[in-house]
Structures are given as structure tokens and as C-alpha cells.
Design a protein around this motif. Structure first.
Motif, short mmCIF file in Angstrom:
data_model
loop_
_atom_site.label_atom_id
_atom_site.label_comp_id
_atom_site.label_asym_id
_atom_site.label_seq_id
_atom_site.Cartn_x
_atom_site.Cartn_y
_atom_site.Cartn_z
N ALA A 40 0.68 -1.15 0.06
CA ALA A 40 0.19 0.02 -0.11
C ALA A 40 0.78 1.28 -0.07
O ALA A 40 0.52 2.28 -0.03
CB ALA A 40 -0.94 0.04 1.11
N GLY A 41 2.06 1.22 0.27
CA GLY A 41 3.00 2.41 0.16
C GLY A 41 3.61 2.61 1.34
O GLY A 41 3.89 3.85 1.52
N ALA A 42 3.86 1.81 2.14
CA ALA A 42 4.44 2.09 3.91
C ALA A 42 5.86 2.54 3.74
O ALA A 42 6.31 3.49 4.31
CB ALA A 42 4.08 1.11 4.72
N ARG A 43 6.52 1.70 2.77
CA ARG A 43 8.07 2.04 2.71
C ARG A 43 8.20 3.60 2.50
O ARG A 43 9.47 4.16 3.42
CB ARG A 43 8.67 1.10 1.54
N PRO A 44 7.65 4.55 1.42
CA PRO A 44 8.22 5.53 1.54
C PRO A 44 7.78 6.52 2.53
O PRO A 44 8.27 7.58 2.97
CB PRO A 44 7.46 6.26 0.20
N ILE A 45 6.60 6.01 3.49
CA ILE A 45 6.17 6.67 4.51
C ILE A 45 7.26 6.64 5.66
O ILE A 45 7.67 7.63 6.41
CB ILE A 45 4.76 6.42 4.68
N LEU A 46 7.63 5.40 5.68
CA LEU A 46 8.57 5.16 6.80
C LEU A 46 10.09 6.04 6.55
O LEU A 46 10.59 6.57 7.48
CB LEU A 46 8.95 3.76 6.87
N THR A 47 10.39 5.91 5.25
CA THR A 47 11.58 6.67 4.86
C THR A 47 11.55 8.26 5.27
O THR A 47 12.22 8.79 5.78
CB THR A 47 12.05 6.61 3.56
N LYS A 48 10.26 8.69 4.87
CA LYS A 48 9.86 10.19 5.12
C LYS A 48 9.92 10.47 6.48
O LYS A 48 10.57 11.49 6.96
CB LYS A 48 8.47 10.49 4.37
N PHE A 49 9.62 9.66 7.33
CA PHE A 49 9.53 9.96 8.85
C PHE A 49 10.84 10.12 9.33
O PHE A 49 11.39 10.89 10.18
CB PHE A 49 8.47 8.98 9.62
N VAL A 50 11.68 9.09 8.95
CA VAL A 50 12.97 9.15 9.45
C VAL A 50 13.75 10.42 8.90
O VAL A 50 14.67 10.67 9.73
CB VAL A 50 13.70 7.62 8.86
N GLU A 51 13.60 10.51 7.78
CA GLU A 51 14.27 11.86 7.20
C GLU A 51 13.87 13.00 7.80
O GLU A 51 14.87 13.88 8.28
CB GLU A 51 14.09 11.77 5.68
N GLU A 52 12.58 13.20 8.29
CA GLU A 52 12.10 14.59 8.90
C GLU A 52 12.43 14.72 10.36
O GLU A 52 12.74 15.72 10.65
CB GLU A 52 10.40 14.45 8.54
N VAL A 53 12.34 13.48 10.99
CA VAL A 53 12.69 13.32 12.26
C VAL A 53 14.19 13.80 12.35
O VAL A 53 14.57 14.52 13.26
CB VAL A 53 12.33 12.13 13.14
N ALA A 54 15.20 13.32 11.40
CA ALA A 54 16.57 13.75 11.47
C ALA A 54 16.84 15.02 11.05
O ALA A 54 17.39 15.81 11.74
CB ALA A 54 17.32 12.78 10.50
N ALA A 55 16.07 15.52 10.24
CA ALA A 55 16.36 16.94 9.63
C ALA A 55 15.72 17.86 10.62
O ALA A 55 16.36 18.98 10.84
CB ALA A 55 15.49 16.99 8.25
N ARG A 56 14.89 17.71 11.53
CA ARG A 56 14.25 18.56 12.26
C ARG A 56 15.02 18.26 13.67
O ARG A 56 14.65 18.98 14.73
CB ARG A 56 12.74 18.30 12.81
#
Length: 124
Positions: A40-56
């Protein structure tokens, strides 16, 4: 790799990435990554959460993955646990929802009612 400094830099980057997946006080974001979630597309969502949490630099937020959450028709599913271990389950999550979940729920403390499983089920 050409130098010891490059190796040290790679080590710090890897360590930083692993730190996002370890438990800390604060919020824990769990992305359903069973076959249904991935399809259903969870992999890009996981990746985005990891990236955003790190960036912020959100040091009180942990991002991790889990297997089946049990609502395959509503995947991708993301669960957000607060510091008191209260759980909010979001369904039909998109990559575009990631920043909203971080901004409104994690940083703002406000549950996004229209994305919760209860709301989605009641309004199908």
C-alpha cells in the motif's frame, strides 16, 4: 573511502540513523511494514518519517517499523505513541501526511481526528 576521517563521518551518520530507531522518552512513531503495508506504500512513509525526524533534530521522537497491525484495508497505517504510551492509529496515510502528523500531533499535541482509524471506519 579514502581516509580515516571519511570512515569516522560514515560511522557517525550510521549511528545517527540507528539512534532514530531506538526507544527514548517522548513520541514513538510506528509504521506498519507487513506485506499489506508495503504493497500500500508504507516504505516511502517510513523513509519520510526517518528523514524528517532527523532533519528537524527531534531527539524525543523514535521512528520504527512493525509487522501487521490488523487493518489491511486501511494501510498504510501509522501508530503514534506519546510519552504516556497513549496510542493513536492513523490509516490511509500518505507521504504528504507525514509533515502534518509531525507538526500537528507530535509537535502540537493535537490528534488529527479525520485520519484516525475510528473516523475512517465510521465514515466509509
Amino acid at each position: 573511502m579514502k581516509s580515516l576521517e571519511e570512515l569516522k563521518k560514515l560511522r557517525e551518520q550510521a549511528k545517527s540513523s540507528l539512534d532514530l530507531r531506538t526507544l527514548k522518552d517522548g513520541y514513538r512513531i510506528v509504521v506498519g511494514m507487513a506485506t499489506c503495508g508495503i504493497a500500500a506504500g508504507a516504505r516511502p512513509i517510513l523513509t519520510k518519517f526517518v528523514e524528517e525526524v532527523a532533519a528537524r533534530k527531534l531527539e524525543n521522537v523514535t521512528v520504527t517499523q512493525v509487522g501487521c497491525i490488523g487493518e489491511c484495508a486501511l494501510e498504510p497505517i501509522v501508530e503514534v505513541y506519546d510519552k504516556d504510551n497513549n496510542r493513536t492509529t492513523y490509516g490511509l496515510v500518505t507521504v504528504e501526511d507525514v509533515n502534518r502528523i509531525l507538526d500537528e500531533h507530535v509537535l502540537g499535541g493535537k490528534v488529527i481526528e479525520t485520519k484516525t482509524l475510528e473516523y475512517i471506519k465510521a465514515n466509509k
